[in-house]
Design an enzyme around this catalytic site. Structure first.
Site, PDB file in Angstrom:
ATOM      1  N   ASP A  57      -3.324   6.091  11.307  1.00 32.62           N
ATOM      2  CA  ASP A  57      -3.348   4.637  11.436  1.00 32.62           C
ATOM      3  C   ASP A  57      -1.986   4.056  11.801  1.00 32.62           C
ATOM      4  OD1 ASP A  57      -1.914   4.862   9.067  1.00 32.62           O
ATOM      5  OD2 ASP A  57      -3.438   3.895   7.809  1.00 32.62           O
ATOM      6  N   SER A  62       0.782  -1.239   0.000  1.00 33.69           N
ATOM      7  CA  SER A  62       0.000   0.000   0.000  1.00 33.69           C
ATOM      8  C   SER A  62       0.811   1.284   0.000  1.00 33.69           C
ATOM      9  CB  SER A  62      -0.961   0.013   1.194  1.00 33.69           C
ATOM     10  OG  SER A  62      -0.257  -0.151   2.409  1.00 33.69           O
ATOM     11  N   HIS A  84       0.401   4.035   7.272  1.00 30.87           N
ATOM     12  CA  HIS A  84       0.595   4.617   5.949  1.00 30.87           C
ATOM     13  C   HIS A  84       1.258   5.993   6.013  1.00 30.87           C
ATOM     14  CE1 HIS A  84      -2.817   1.748   5.122  1.00 30.87           C
ATOM     15  NE2 HIS A  84      -1.873   1.379   4.265  1.00 30.87           N
TER      16      HIS A  84
END
Length: 255
Positions: free
Chosen positions: A223, A27, A226
């Protein structure tokens, strides 16, 4: 140094040859910069990520188009994509290397074992890379940012180094480029249980034409996984610096 096309059409023979870069991993390579906890992208594109006529991307249908954020929108389709490092990298190197072709392949939430030869992610990456050179150009490097999904289980972390070394060997063999430059991002986030073990495994890889940039210390989103948009801009610059310093010698000054 990289795989190159040998059957250019008359149309592509007169066009500038593309310098092709594969963007792969999970990601943080696909880009989550500007994506909030409600999975919405804020649409903010920093100037370092602006489109340019000399930067192209290979879309999901294997067609070249003008590159713009989010680069992985039609590749990492199960998640919301935002800003990643790819456009920053391309803008930072284009004045040195010319026309750039980006080949986005990253998919969020994927472990290194899912990128083994024979697995769909690996085969798709190799196929996209091979398609990328058919209209002219040369694969110059693989930019790789992956490993967060291997930080939760001991066996995954223990096997990371061997699995990554095998991936490097396989992709070079399958692309017919035994010295293909690979720039690996050392991860900055993941499960604290085995995060440091995976980081050490990445830094311990000692293979010619494989270099690392370390994402540790770059700002993370809420989070704690990221990279923020600002962090992605910095990472793209770090990747560009590593590429130019290690694999793209500066032009000789005219006497």
């Amino acid at each position: 140094m990289g795989i190159a096309s040998s059957n250019q059409s008359p149309e592509t023979e007169t066009a500038p040859s593309k310098q092709i870069f594969i963007l792969s991993g999970q990601s943080n390579m696909a880009g989550r910069g500007g994506v909030d906890r409600h999975k919405k992208w804020d649409g903010v594109v920093p100037p370092e990520c602006n489109p340019d006529s000399s930067i192209l991307r290979l879309d999901a249908q294997l067609q070249w188009e003008s590159a713009k954020e989010p680069l992985h929108a039609d590749i990492d389709t199960k998640k919301t994509c935002g800003v990643g490092p790819g456009m920053v990298f391309a803008n930072a190197v284009r004045k040195r290397v010319g026309v750039i072709g980006l080949v986005p392949c990253a998919v969020g939430g994927t472990a290194i074992r899912e990128w083994a030869r024979g697995m769909p992610l690996y085969e798709n990456m190799v196929n996209r890379a091979k398609e990328a050179v058919k209209s002219g150009g040369e694969i110059k490097a693989l930019l790789w940012y992956q490993g967060e999904s291997d930080t939760s289980k001991y066996d995954d972390a223990k096997l990371y180094k061997a699995n990554m070394e095998r991936l490097i060997q396989d992709v070079r063999q399958d692309l017919g480029s035994p010295s293909l430059p690979i720039i690996q991002v050392v991860i900055a986030s993941g499960d604290s249980k085995y995060l440091e073990r995976v980081r050490e495994a990445q830094k311990e890889i000692d293979i010619p034409n494989v270099v690392c940039v370390d994402a540790k210390g770059l700002p993370l989103q809420e989070d704690h996984l990221h990279l923020t948009t600002a962090a992605q801009v910095r990472l793209g610059q770090m990747l560009a610096d590593a590429y130019l310093a290690n694999f793209e010698p500066p032009p000789r000054a005219s006497s």
